[in-house]
Scaffold this motif. Sequence first.
Motif, PDB file in Angstrom:
ATOM      1  N   MET A 168       0.817  -1.217   0.000  1.00  0.00           N
ATOM      2  CA  MET A 168       0.000   0.000   0.000  1.00  0.00           C
ATOM      3  C   MET A 168       0.850   1.266   0.000  1.00  0.00           C
ATOM      4  SD  MET A 168      -3.348  -0.808   2.369  1.00  0.00           S
ATOM      5  CE  MET A 168      -2.448  -1.477   3.780  1.00  0.00           C
ATOM      6  N   SER A 169       1.951   1.257   0.746  1.00  0.00           N
ATOM      7  CA  SER A 169       2.827   2.434   0.783  1.00  0.00           C
ATOM      8  C   SER A 169       3.419   2.704  -0.596  1.00  0.00           C
ATOM      9  CB  SER A 169       3.940   2.245   1.823  1.00  0.00           C
ATOM     10  OG  SER A 169       4.731   1.111   1.530  1.00  0.00           O
ATOM     11  N   MET A 170       3.779   1.631  -1.308  1.00  0.00           N
ATOM     12  CA  MET A 170       4.300   1.777  -2.667  1.00  0.00           C
ATOM     13  C   MET A 170       3.226   2.366  -3.582  1.00  0.00           C
ATOM     14  SD  MET A 170       4.148   0.321  -5.962  1.00  0.00           S
ATOM     15  CE  MET A 170       3.439  -1.310  -5.673  1.00  0.00           C
ATOM     16  N   ALA A 171       2.001   1.857  -3.469  1.00  0.00           N
ATOM     17  CA  ALA A 171       0.904   2.315  -4.331  1.00  0.00           C
ATOM     18  C   ALA A 171       0.581   3.792  -4.086  1.00  0.00           C
ATOM     19  CB  ALA A 171      -0.336   1.449  -4.081  1.00  0.00           C
ATOM     20  N   VAL A 172       0.537   4.185  -2.818  1.00  0.00           N
ATOM     21  CA  VAL A 172       0.234   5.586  -2.471  1.00  0.00           C
ATOM     22  C   VAL A 172       1.331   6.512  -2.974  1.00  0.00           C
ATOM     23  CG1 VAL A 172      -0.005   7.219  -0.548  1.00  0.00           C
ATOM     24  CG2 VAL A 172      -1.189   5.029  -0.456  1.00  0.00           C
ATOM     25  N   PHE A 173       2.585   6.128  -2.749  1.00  0.00           N
ATOM     26  CA  PHE A 173       3.718   6.953  -3.157  1.00  0.00           C
ATOM     27  C   PHE A 173       3.732   7.150  -4.675  1.00  0.00           C
ATOM     28  CE2 PHE A 173       8.106   7.711  -4.421  1.00  0.00           C
ATOM     29  CZ  PHE A 173       8.507   8.686  -3.524  1.00  0.00           C
ATOM     30  N   ILE A 174       3.525   6.078  -5.420  1.00  0.00           N
ATOM     31  CA  ILE A 174       3.561   6.160  -6.880  1.00  0.00           C
ATOM     32  C   ILE A 174       2.384   6.976  -7.417  1.00  0.00           C
ATOM     33  CG2 ILE A 174       3.295   4.789  -8.996  1.00  0.00           C
ATOM     34  CD1 ILE A 174       5.165   2.748  -7.737  1.00  0.00           C
ATOM     35  N   TYR A 175       1.242   6.870  -6.762  1.00  0.00           N
ATOM     36  CA  TYR A 175       0.082   7.688  -7.155  1.00  0.00           C
ATOM     37  C   TYR A 175       0.416   9.175  -7.013  1.00  0.00           C
ATOM     38  CZ  TYR A 175      -4.538   9.847  -7.039  1.00  0.00           C
ATOM     39  OH  TYR A 175      -5.611  10.656  -7.282  1.00  0.00           O
ATOM     40  N   PHE A 176       1.062   9.538  -5.907  1.00  0.00           N
ATOM     41  CA  PHE A 176       1.455  10.934  -5.688  1.00  0.00           C
ATOM     42  C   PHE A 176       2.542  11.379  -6.673  1.00  0.00           C
ATOM     43  CE2 PHE A 176       0.205  10.765  -0.909  1.00  0.00           C
ATOM     44  CZ  PHE A 176      -1.122  11.002  -1.253  1.00  0.00           C
ATOM     45  N   ALA A 177       3.347  10.414  -7.140  1.00  0.00           N
ATOM     46  CA  ALA A 177       4.483  10.746  -8.014  1.00  0.00           C
ATOM     47  C   ALA A 177       4.100  10.864  -9.481  1.00  0.00           C
ATOM     48  CB  ALA A 177       5.579   9.684  -7.851  1.00  0.00           C
TER      49      ALA A 177
ATOM     50  N   PHE B 181       1.079  18.855   0.615  1.00  0.00           N
ATOM     51  CA  PHE B 181      -0.114  18.087   0.985  1.00  0.00           C
ATOM     52  C   PHE B 181       0.147  16.588   0.896  1.00  0.00           C
ATOM     53  CE2 PHE B 181      -3.882  15.761  -0.473  1.00  0.00           C
ATOM     54  CZ  PHE B 181      -4.725  15.960   0.610  1.00  0.00           C
ATOM     55  N   GLU B 182       0.831  16.171  -0.170  1.00  0.00           N
ATOM     56  CA  GLU B 182       1.133  14.745  -0.357  1.00  0.00           C
ATOM     57  C   GLU B 182       2.116  14.255   0.705  1.00  0.00           C
ATOM     58  OE1 GLU B 182       0.438  14.650  -5.208  1.00  0.00           O
ATOM     59  OE2 GLU B 182       2.411  15.134  -4.380  1.00  0.00           O
ATOM     60  N   GLY B 183       3.059  15.125   1.091  1.00  0.00           N
ATOM     61  CA  GLY B 183       4.001  14.780   2.165  1.00  0.00           C
ATOM     62  C   GLY B 183       3.269  14.549   3.479  1.00  0.00           C
ATOM     63  N   ILE B 184       2.293  15.414   3.782  1.00  0.00           N
ATOM     64  CA  ILE B 184       1.495  15.264   5.008  1.00  0.00           C
ATOM     65  C   ILE B 184       0.697  13.961   4.956  1.00  0.00           C
ATOM     66  CG2 ILE B 184      -0.447  16.221   6.326  1.00  0.00           C
ATOM     67  CD1 ILE B 184       0.543  19.024   5.438  1.00  0.00           C
ATOM     68  N   ALA B 185       0.118  13.671   3.786  1.00  0.00           N
ATOM     69  CA  ALA B 185      -0.657  12.436   3.619  1.00  0.00           C
ATOM     70  C   ALA B 185       0.221  11.205   3.847  1.00  0.00           C
ATOM     71  CB  ALA B 185      -1.281  12.398   2.224  1.00  0.00           C
ATOM     72  N   LEU B 186       1.460  11.242   3.348  1.00  0.00           N
ATOM     73  CA  LEU B 186       2.398  10.127   3.546  1.00  0.00           C
ATOM     74  C   LEU B 186       2.697   9.937   5.033  1.00  0.00           C
ATOM     75  CD1 LEU B 186       4.945  10.766   0.623  1.00  0.00           C
ATOM     76  CD2 LEU B 186       3.300   8.887   0.782  1.00  0.00           C
ATOM     77  N   LEU B 187       2.878  11.050   5.758  1.00  0.00           N
ATOM     78  CA  LEU B 187       3.174  10.971   7.195  1.00  0.00           C
ATOM     79  C   LEU B 187       1.971  10.464   7.993  1.00  0.00           C
ATOM     80  CD1 LEU B 187       5.263  14.248   7.674  1.00  0.00           C
ATOM     81  CD2 LEU B 187       6.097  11.890   7.640  1.00  0.00           C
TER      82      LEU B 187
ATOM     83  N   LEU C 233       7.720  18.411   3.577  1.00  0.00           N
ATOM     84  CA  LEU C 233       7.195  19.473   4.435  1.00  0.00           C
ATOM     85  C   LEU C 233       7.961  20.776   4.219  1.00  0.00           C
ATOM     86  CD1 LEU C 233       6.763  17.571   7.841  1.00  0.00           C
ATOM     87  CD2 LEU C 233       5.019  17.999   6.082  1.00  0.00           C
ATOM     88  N   PHE C 234       9.197  20.679   3.741  1.00  0.00           N
ATOM     89  CA  PHE C 234      10.052  21.853   3.586  1.00  0.00           C
ATOM     90  C   PHE C 234      10.038  22.420   2.164  1.00  0.00           C
ATOM     91  CE2 PHE C 234      11.862  19.175   6.955  1.00  0.00           C
ATOM     92  CZ  PHE C 234      11.831  20.073   8.012  1.00  0.00           C
ATOM     93  N   THR C 235       9.877  21.559   1.187  1.00  0.00           N
ATOM     94  CA  THR C 235       9.863  22.008  -0.212  1.00  0.00           C
ATOM     95  C   THR C 235       9.240  20.935  -1.095  1.00  0.00           C
ATOM     96  OG1 THR C 235      11.228  22.875  -2.020  1.00  0.00           O
ATOM     97  CG2 THR C 235      12.151  21.066  -0.756  1.00  0.00           C
TER      98      THR C 235
END
Length: 273
Positions: free
Chosen positions: A65-74, A82-88, A216-218
Amino acid sequence: GTSLPELVSSLFALGAGETTFVVDNIVGSNIANALLILGIAAVAAKKGLKLTTSLIDIDLPFFFMSMAVFIYFAFDSTISLFEGIALLVFFGIFLIYNIKSKPQIEDKDEMAEVKEKHKGVSRKKDMYKYVGIIVLSVGVLAVSAKYLIDSILTLSELLRISSSTLTITVVALGTSLPEILTSIAAVKRGNHGMAVGNVLGSNTFNLLLIGGIPALFTTLHIDPVTFSVGIPFLVIATFVAIFVMFDDRVKPWEGIAMLFFYLVFIAKIIGVM
């Protein structure tokens, strides 16, 4: 712990203005973990790696699931705030679920062995000792990470090679060394669960925590080579790892096949294939 090199080096890279480094490192490290390290561990185990129930029921689904979420954001070649916050947030769910899940029989047996081994040892003294080692290790990592980033940027200019190519191969392999050593040591002690759990947990940490904090920083940008070659191989590596774990054991011949896939990835990245 084995994901600390990725985190520290990524933060130093942001300080140097390298916004593509983070995703390059995450993708390269996760491919190395899923193919190279799991493959080495399976071969080192001789009779194959035996998986515990908790790994199959908890860690493997989160690994996917972490792979799927990350690739969707990428998909848009960036990881935004926003995507960084969602990952955290997803990382927090992963931690809570792991902590609150009931220990399996194998876990209880292992903890009983640990308690018996350390019987009569001062827990307070041990705690100070290992906290001190962790603090010292983080300090060494910070210094090493600074020189790592400087060296990669300089080497990229000298060799006229993309810094992303060096990051996704050389740096990713270097930051994955703790996982390699931990997995081999675990296999030698007969603790196959730690060897496999180290790979699954590290990959989940890399995608969610190491991908989330720098965002979160950039805004994190994704290099075209990483997007076109690295991310597809990340998907392949994830599915290969899941496939070989389905029968609760990773056989030595499967480990050799995974090592071959990793060599194909390296050859593709450097343009040999």
